[in-house]
Structure formats: structure tokens, C-alpha cells
Design an enzyme around this catalytic site. Sequence first.
Site, PDB file in Angstrom:
ATOM      1  N   HIS A 165      13.854  -6.497 -26.495  1.00  0.00           N
ATOM      2  CA  HIS A 165      13.157  -5.214 -26.336  1.00  0.00           C
ATOM      3  C   HIS A 165      12.320  -5.162 -25.051  1.00  0.00           C
ATOM      4  CE1 HIS A 165       9.228  -6.090 -28.811  1.00  0.00           C
ATOM      5  NE2 HIS A 165       9.671  -7.171 -28.227  1.00  0.00           N
ATOM      6  N   CYS A 192     -11.946  -6.205 -27.640  1.00  0.00           N
ATOM      7  CA  CYS A 192     -12.137  -5.177 -28.655  1.00  0.00           C
ATOM      8  C   CYS A 192     -10.801  -4.564 -29.084  1.00  0.00           C
ATOM      9  CB  CYS A 192     -13.084  -4.101 -28.153  1.00  0.00           C
ATOM     10  SG  CYS A 192     -12.824  -3.664 -26.445  1.00  0.00           S
TER      11      CYS A 192
END
Lengths: 75, 383
Positions: B201, B325
Site C-alpha cells: 500500500h 500528542c
Amino acid sequence: MPDEVLDCRGQRCPLPVIAAARRMPQVPVGTVVRVLADDPAAAVDLPAWCRMRGQEFLAAITGPDGPAYDIRRTH
Amino acid sequence: MSASSVYLDAATAAPLHPVARQALLAALEDGWADPGKLYSQARRARQLLDAAREAAAQTLGVRADELSFTSSGTTAAHGAVLGGLAGRHRAGATLVHSAIEHSAVLHAAERHVAAGGVAHSVPVDRVGRLDLEAWSAAVRAPGVALAALITASHEVGTVQPVAEAAAVCGDVGVPLYVDAAQSVGRVPLPAGWSILSASAHKWGGPPGVGLLAVRKGTRWESPWPADEREGGRTPGSVNLPAVVAAAASLRAAAADAAAEATRLDPLVDRIRTRVAAEVPDVEVVGDPVLRLPHLVTFSCLYVDGETLLHALDRRGFAVSSGSSCTSSTLRPSHVLEAMGVLSHGNVRVSLHRDTTESDVERFLAELPGIVAGLRADAGVVGL
């Protein structure tokens, strides 16, 4: 020993760096600020900030208050 | 006005190549039988599998019997590391790897260490290039079973000195495994490796197909329970329609690779230059010259990475980030950490065959305003 301590424990990236960036211009040149920061990103980002801003990164230390980073205002 | 969508995360998954779509649909028709059986439906499936292997092997420059199709690039990387170590356990228990390997390689290394083995991580410099001196010392130490080096960083694009690293390995008879996920189908492969993995992919093949190549003469032992399929290198039935699509699109991508690199490389240069010039307090990372043609990474000071990704998404831009984060572990990217560069406000942009110049222009036109807006919201302007 640092001249003052900036407690950023519990803060997530990029808040400890922002706190250091706010504080540094307020202290006299030559002052050593110890940043207490337990977010692991601070170990990468505080030295990188010092390099980008021409401030001096002195050391990363682990003391009784957890991970800490000493920064000296150079200009 | 709703923003049109601009997908800029090919390094995670490239949009399905039209050749892959075509081959997938055709192979669904007569690629469903088990290629290991002895009836005509199985023989047809076997023909498809053999042809796919022959085509992919030819593109990689290996023999067909050196190549196995796995259920993902991650599985191929796990097999490469654990099988390479198992095959050489008499030589030692040390795995030498760069500090910027893909997490699939590092997780396999953790498994090895948990089982009593040793992993030695070799540092990189500020642009993310392997420290060859440290590599040489590590590989020449006694007890090294396998060395692992990514061909080019999946996070910052820096091309690694694989030929030089391989020469050191060759000197002392240590096999070199290369994770070539970002290189296969895009740039020529380096020489000198013994084991290679890749992921379909990344070049526009379907998800769920990996490549594992083990050169003749390499000591490699399957780390999985015994299974005779795929040369004994990976268990289970292959997803044959997806494998056929992967092989067909690999050939197509490789045929266009040089032209695509010539087209995308200047667009990456443009992003590097304009982002550095037009976004204040930004660090564009990775080697500006010795890099992949389709990938660029930068970090914006004082900006939260997750907030930046959401803001870009609202404007139709799909990008990736190495900021802590945005990760499930809330740790910054180990690649950015190893390089010693800013990890927050991080954006990775990776281009593909459908990326147009106007896509890049729109991104460059909107990015400075988006970053400025987030800095204003956070009250960090002028810091």
C-alpha cells in the site's frame, strides 16, 4: 544550582516549551532556569527550542521532582 | 465553501493505483481457489500466484524463489528481523539497527531482547543520516547475528548510506536486512542486502500485502509455526487477488518511478523552501538533498501537532505527524528524538502519482494562515 524553577509538570507538548519561552525574556541574562516537565516530548523539544532561539541548554537531569531541564539565558 | 480534498499521506498509504484496481477485480473472478490443491480451479490460482511472484521478483531484481508474499509489510518486517536472528543464533544474539527504524522493526527487536537477546541502536545525525562510524563499530563487535537498516527514513525522507553500511556487514559476514517500504516502486534499490521487506500500500497496491525477500545463501529460519506455503517463510493463505494487484501495480509504479521522481522532487523542494520562508519559526527537517523524492517533514514551534492536523483536515488536507500528542503512546516520534529536532507541531507531507502542482500550491497558500491562526488562538504570537 538553578536560579529559579519553572514547574510544568502535568503539561503536554508544547506547553512546557511555551512556558519556557514566556519566562526567559523576563529573567536577567545569565540566569539558569530549571524546567520541571514530565511530558517525554520536553526532552526533545526544550533542547531544540534552545538551539532555535540561541539559548544555552545545560543539562537534562532526573531529580526528586522527576525529569528537569536546565536552560541559561544567553542573550 | 467547502474545501476540496487533498491527500498528502502517501507514505502511510498511497491511493490505489488504477492498475491495482483493474488487476484486483480480474483476480477476484478466478483467484479465489487454494493454489495448493490439485484441481483445475487451484491450478488457475497457482498460475496467478506464480505470475505475480515472477513479476514482483523481476521488479526487485531477485529470484522468484527468494520472494514471499506476507499478510502485511509489518509481518514481513517482523519475519525479516526474527527469522534473520533465528537463522544466525549460532553466530550470536545481537541485533544492530539504526535508531530510526520503523516501529515494526523496533517492536521485533523488543521481542528479541525480551527473549534474552541484545539490540544495539546506532545513532543518526541532525538530518537523520546513519552514523557510519558507530555502525561499523557495532557491526564489527563479536556476537552480531543481524544488522537492520531502513533504506530511507519513513518519517523525514533522508536516504541512508546502505551501500556503505552493507560493505561493513559484508566484511564481517553479518547479513543486512533492509526495510525498503518507502523505496520500492519509487527509487532504485541499493545493493548489498541479504533480506528485504516492503509493503504494497506504499506504492499504490492494496493494503494487506507485504514482500519478504531472502537472498540465496542467507541463513534465515522461520520464527513462525511450520507452514509450507510461501517458501515456508510466512504462514497462512495469501490473499491472492490482493497479491495479484500488488504485483501488477508494483510493475506499473516501478516503470513510472523515474518520471514520477522527476516530477515530485521539485515539488518537495518547493515545499521545503516556501514553508521555511513563509511560516515563521518552522524547522524543515531531514536531508535537503539526499532524500526521497516524495516526502518532506517540518515542525512548527509552539503549535500542538494534533490541533494542526485537525485544522489542516478541516481545510481538506490529509497529512501525518510525528508529534507525541498524535501518537497512542503520547511519546514523540523516536525518529525526531534520535535526530534531536523539534517534535511538536510536526507535519509529514508525502506526495503520490495523483498529487498535482495545484494541490501543492493550495497547501502552501493555506498553511501560513492556518499556523498563524493556531498561534493566535494559543496566545503564543511573538514568543
